[in-house]
Design an enzyme around this catalytic site. Structure first.
Site, PDB file in Angstrom:
ATOM      1  N   LYS A  39      13.585   0.809  52.379  1.00 33.19           N
ATOM      2  CA  LYS A  39      13.230   1.273  53.742  1.00 33.19           C
ATOM      3  C   LYS A  39      14.333   2.030  54.690  1.00 33.19           C
ATOM      4  O   LYS A  39      15.228   2.387  53.364  1.00 33.19           O
ATOM      5  CB  LYS A  39      13.886  -0.519  54.221  1.00 33.19           C
ATOM      6  CG  LYS A  39      15.040  -0.740  54.374  1.00 33.19           C
ATOM      7  CD  LYS A  39      15.385  -2.327  54.313  1.00 33.19           C
ATOM      8  CE  LYS A  39      16.524  -2.448  53.851  1.00 33.19           C
ATOM      9  NZ  LYS A  39      17.038  -4.368  54.037  1.00 33.19           N
ATOM     10  N   TYR A 267      37.093  19.072  70.921  1.00 35.94           N
ATOM     11  CA  TYR A 267      36.976  17.809  72.014  1.00 35.94           C
ATOM     12  C   TYR A 267      38.398  17.027  72.724  1.00 35.94           C
ATOM     13  O   TYR A 267      38.350  16.570  71.776  1.00 35.94           O
ATOM     14  CB  TYR A 267      35.420  17.467  72.722  1.00 35.94           C
ATOM     15  CG  TYR A 267      33.852  17.779  72.690  1.00 35.94           C
ATOM     16  CD1 TYR A 267      34.468  19.346  73.969  1.00 35.94           C
ATOM     17  CD2 TYR A 267      33.433  18.408  71.995  1.00 35.94           C
ATOM     18  CE1 TYR A 267      33.054  19.700  73.720  1.00 35.94           C
ATOM     19  CE2 TYR A 267      32.451  19.082  72.025  1.00 35.94           C
ATOM     20  CZ  TYR A 267      31.885  19.468  72.717  1.00 35.94           C
ATOM     21  OH  TYR A 267      31.580  20.791  73.256  1.00 35.94           O
TER      22      TYR A 267
END
Ligand SMILES: *Cc1c(COP(=O)(O)O)cnc(C)c1O
Length: 371
Positions: A39, A267
């Site tokens: 999956k 950042y």
């Protein structure tokens, strides 16, 4: 020049890991057939790579119909299990056309089967033994069995396998209660049983085999993460379990700079250099699937040496500590996880998640190279 990031998919590791689980299951008193769970695009590795790497599996298990079609188009001719079954009536046409085996876990799906006009379908009937997710519960089980029996009489259903999924398979006594419930709910129905995921396959193979043998049943198991080289157990690493990483996420340094003590990096300046140091910039960020919440200190390999990431992960880049990393200039190879780098489980743990999430989150812009 394309951006240097790439995910290398090692087909031989997929095959090795499948073989490894099979070995564990085969040593028990009730050897189990194996659905390779593919999956989420084979946990990020690609359905097509999985079709090659899992050629020896007895079937593939997934839940998106388009992934099932892709597996068939890539040449997979053995069974395909649809773990969530049909979502709507129209799906049953695809199920018939591509010879898929649907899991049936609710009464609505039984209604779809009744209305379906096609050749008889083999189905899995899912029983909820305490996961509280998919499957029939004591309150609707008899109704479900009555409807299944009617569908069999009408020739709409062929063979039936009974399955469940364990909530706590990684705990020492995690199967005791669910197996008791499963026996209560399923043992007077004939048919094979499909029980174990990776954790149950690697930790409780004997318990499950004894349970099946007592009831005279053949088994199927459904390993996923271990096939990709992730450990399903908290206290045992993938390498201790003889699992090989099937994905290596790698890139390169695209900038290198000397930074003075006190200089903020990235950042928010959430990391500030505590001394003068060399810093590298890696072409990989959260838009590639690397976890943004991985903190300073998360392991990464540069030029074959283990080091750490620094500061906040950006969309397209990560800064790394080059202290002690020899001759790491622009173009130096970086391994974010996999062969030659940290195990994906270690990166996941640093980021407060599990390898399943990291592997399946690698985004479409990262080229997969199957070797
Ligand atoms: C994902 C899944 C598996 C595989 O689980 P792993 O922990 O990756 O081995 C097995 N069965 C079901 C129903 C699943 O959804």
């Amino acid at each position: 020049m394309p951006r240097p990031i790439q995910a290398t998919i090692h087909t031989n590791a997929l095959a090795n890991n499948l073989n490894r689980v099979r070995g564990v299951l085969q040593k028990t008193s009730a050897p189990s057939k194996v659905w390779a769970v593919v999956k989420a695009n084979a946990y990020g590795h690609g359905i097509e790579a999985a079709v090659g790497g899992f050629a020896d599996a007895d079937g593939l298990a997934l839940l998106d119909l388009d992934e099932a079609v892709r597996a068939r188009e890539a040449g997979w001719s053995k069974p395909i299990l649809l773990l969530e079954g049909p979502f709507q009536m129209a799906d049953l046409r695809t199920v018939g056309q591509y010879q898929l085996t649907p899991v049936i876990h609710n009464l609505e799906q039984l209604t779809m089967l009744r209305e379906f006009d096609g050749s008889p379908l083999d189905i899995y009937v899912k029983i909820d033994t305490g996961m509280t997710r998919l499957g029939f519960v004591p309150a609707n089980l008899q109704q479900a069995f009555d409807q299944v029996d009617a569908l069999m009489r009408e020739g709409k259903v062929g063979k039936i396998v009974y399955m469940t999924h364990f909530a706590c398979a990684d705990q020492p006594d995690g199967l005791d209660d669910p197996l008791r419930r499963f026996a209560q709910m399923a043992s007077d129905r004939p048919g094979q049983w499909c029980l174990s995921n990776s954790a149950a396959s690697l930790m409780h193979a004997d318990q499950v085999a004894v349970f099946a043998a007592e009831h005279g049943r053949s088994l199927w198991s459904r390993p996923g993460i271990c096939l990709y080289g992730g450990s399903p157990l908290n206290d045992r690493s993938a390498s201790e379990l003889n699992l090989k990483p099937a994905m290596t996420l790698k890139s390169e340094l695209i900038s290198v700079k000397d930074v003075a003590a006190g200089q903020g990096i990235g950042y928010g300046h959430i990391y500030v250099a505590e001394r003068s140091m060399r810093v590298g910039v890696v072409a990989c960020g959260y838009a590639d699937g690397y976890p943004r919440h991985a903190p300073t200190g998360t392991p990464i390999s540069v030029n074959g040496q283990m080091t750490r990431i620094l500061g906040r992960v950006s969309m397209d880049m990560i800064m790394v500590d080059l202290s002690g990393v020899r001759s790491a200039g622009v173009g130096a190879p970086v391994v974010l996880w996999g062969e030659g780098g940290p195990p994906v489980d270690q990166v996941a743990q640093a980021a407060g998640t599990i390898s399943y999430e990291l592997l399946s989150a690698v985004t479409a812009r990262v080229p997969r190279v199957v070797v």
